[in-house]
Design a protein around this motif. Sequence first.
Motif, mmCIF file in Angstrom:
data_model
loop_
_atom_site.group_PDB
_atom_site.id
_atom_site.type_symbol
_atom_site.label_atom_id
_atom_site.label_comp_id
_atom_site.label_asym_id
_atom_site.label_seq_id
_atom_site.Cartn_x
_atom_site.Cartn_y
_atom_site.Cartn_z
ATOM 1 N N UNK A 86 -4.396 -2.926 3.531
ATOM 2 C CA UNK A 86 -4.668 -4.323 3.831
ATOM 3 C C UNK A 86 -3.606 -4.830 4.801
ATOM 4 N N UNK A 87 -4.045 -5.529 5.845
ATOM 5 C CA UNK A 87 -3.098 -6.057 6.816
ATOM 6 C C UNK A 87 -2.689 -5.017 7.837
ATOM 7 N N UNK A 88 -1.845 -5.412 8.763
ATOM 8 C CA UNK A 88 -1.409 -4.536 9.842
ATOM 9 C C UNK A 88 0.102 -4.623 10.026
ATOM 10 N N UNK A 89 0.655 -3.588 10.657
ATOM 11 C CA UNK A 89 2.074 -3.588 11.012
ATOM 12 C C UNK A 89 2.956 -3.816 9.804
ATOM 13 N N UNK A 90 3.945 -4.681 9.974
ATOM 14 C CA UNK A 90 4.913 -4.945 8.910
ATOM 15 C C UNK A 90 4.268 -5.626 7.709
ATOM 16 N N UNK A 91 3.056 -6.185 7.901
ATOM 17 C CA UNK A 91 2.377 -6.882 6.803
ATOM 18 C C UNK A 91 1.416 -5.977 6.037
ATOM 19 N N UNK A 92 1.303 -4.707 6.432
ATOM 20 C CA UNK A 92 0.353 -3.802 5.787
ATOM 21 C C UNK A 92 0.775 -3.521 4.349
ATOM 22 N N UNK A 93 -0.204 -3.524 3.457
ATOM 23 C CA UNK A 93 0.041 -3.198 2.056
ATOM 24 C C UNK A 93 -0.985 -2.173 1.595
ATOM 25 N N UNK A 94 -0.663 -1.486 0.522
ATOM 26 C CA UNK A 94 -1.548 -0.482 -0.048
ATOM 27 C C UNK A 94 -2.108 -0.996 -1.364
ATOM 28 N N UNK A 95 -3.426 -0.922 -1.514
ATOM 29 C CA UNK A 95 -4.100 -1.390 -2.726
ATOM 30 C C UNK A 95 -4.820 -0.207 -3.370
ATOM 31 N N UNK A 96 -4.468 0.099 -4.604
ATOM 32 C CA UNK A 96 -5.057 1.246 -5.294
ATOM 33 C C UNK A 96 -6.560 1.071 -5.451
ATOM 34 N N UNK A 97 -7.315 2.159 -5.165
ATOM 35 C CA UNK A 97 -8.764 2.123 -5.313
ATOM 36 C C UNK A 97 -9.247 3.042 -6.436
ATOM 37 N N UNK A 98 -8.753 4.315 -6.456
ATOM 38 C CA UNK A 98 -9.264 5.243 -7.462
ATOM 39 C C UNK A 98 -8.474 6.554 -7.423
ATOM 40 N N UNK A 99 -8.741 7.373 -8.427
ATOM 41 C CA UNK A 99 -8.273 8.761 -8.453
ATOM 42 C C UNK A 99 -9.464 9.686 -8.209
ATOM 43 N N UNK A 100 -9.152 10.872 -7.684
ATOM 44 C CA UNK A 100 -10.139 11.939 -7.643
ATOM 45 C C UNK A 100 -9.471 13.246 -8.044
ATOM 46 N N UNK A 101 -10.151 13.982 -8.917
ATOM 47 C CA UNK A 101 -9.695 15.314 -9.310
ATOM 48 C C UNK A 101 -10.915 16.175 -9.571
ATOM 49 N N UNK A 102 -10.858 17.437 -9.170
ATOM 50 C CA UNK A 102 -12.008 18.300 -9.431
ATOM 51 C C UNK A 102 -12.216 18.422 -10.939
#
Length: 462
Positions: free
Chosen positions: A327-343
């Motif tokens: 979310x956001x760009x450059x210095x304002x970018x943040x990471x928002x958890x969506x999900x896990x994946x595992x076989x």
Amino acid sequence: MRTSPRRAAALATSAAAALLAGLLGPAAAHADTPPSDDISSDNVEFVTNVPKPEAVNNVNSDLAFTGDYAIGGNYDGFVVYDISDPESPTVVSEVLCPGGQGDVSVSGDLLYFAVDYPRASDECGAPAVPTTDPNGFEGVRIFDISDKANPQYVSAVRTDCGSHTLTLVPGDEEREYVYVSSYSPSVNFPNCQPPHDKISVIEVPLDDPASAAVASEPVLFPDGGNHDQDNLLLPTQGCHDITVFPAKDLAAGACMGDGILMDITDPLEPVVTEVIQDENFAFWHSATFTNDAKTVLFTDELGGGGAPTCTEEIGPERGANAIYTIKGKGADATLEFASYFKIDRHQGDQICVAHNGSLIPVPGKDYFVQSWYQGGVSVIDFNDPRNPREIGYFDADSRIDPDIQDNDTWSAYYYNGYVYSSDIERGLDVLKLTDPRLRAAERVTYDEFNPQTQPVYRPGKR
């Protein structure tokens, strides 16, 4: 990861050793039943295998691609494969130059090779020495591969704590850069002293690559990284791997106890813009962006690549991929958890954990091909980042076919119509994806591909 001498020492003296032992457990704790009825799904075709050659036959590691060639890293050096006919690859040359890890990146006529096991000198024939030897060499070797049949050693660059992985960062017409990730410092290691919360940046003058040198050592964790989380394999002491997206001046770091985003507008001074932690992650191992750079997939190498973690007992959220939206760009970018994946193809007592992969370049879509050590190769649909799913697999397993050699795949990458899997034991496997959803990827071609240096792809474009 496949632990090096330094990391083995660190594990033996940390609480992570107890975690690893607990994960390994007695083999009887895991049901030894085949994970599926067949070694591959209907939409994944096994094409061919090229066994490891005679000279360079230690542990196979990573892959890089240039034109009609694949370069296969190995703990003993590297192998050049001619893949102009992907269904009948041939070995063009073998370069015996031991140093451990063998992570590779290619740029034009240059090949960069990671050395993470100390040697008596930077020469290819130098014997191994203890990590306590102050004169031991670890770092990056540079080769000229303009003649694929006869690569030439150009120079070497020493880096603190060696080079566990490396990432090519494009520059301009005069220079390019290599980000070097390494970790596990100790007061007993003269060339790897704590704290080690940094990476090394090598600057390579393109008209004189022999003069390549460390140009900066940016500290990514000035206040120290994640040391306190329960169940970490190792605390943050640098990064395990970095993936760059040059078109966006963006990078993602998988840094042991932390996942990070970086602004690499100035390649010599990357700026960390976001740091995240995950209570289910033991070891942030690698990262891949989607083609629009709106999502990033991180992998967790639970157990350090030495434990059976694809089991019902471990569950679906540990030793998995974690998918985050940006979310956001450059210095304002943040990471928002969506999900896990595992076989969910449980592997019993076989070593299995999330490892290296790449996007399948279907324009406008998000598909991923990934290695899982003895869990094989998985094809993943994560178009909905909150609902990823496996849509194909290749898993050579003697429990399914007693006449086949088990796989133990280090990395699996899509390149110009085929998937190439660097298998620790089997050699080079070539797969063909026949799923109609993936057919558009065949119209995307590359002249060069380093999976940790992500290009932007479009149909028919190189």
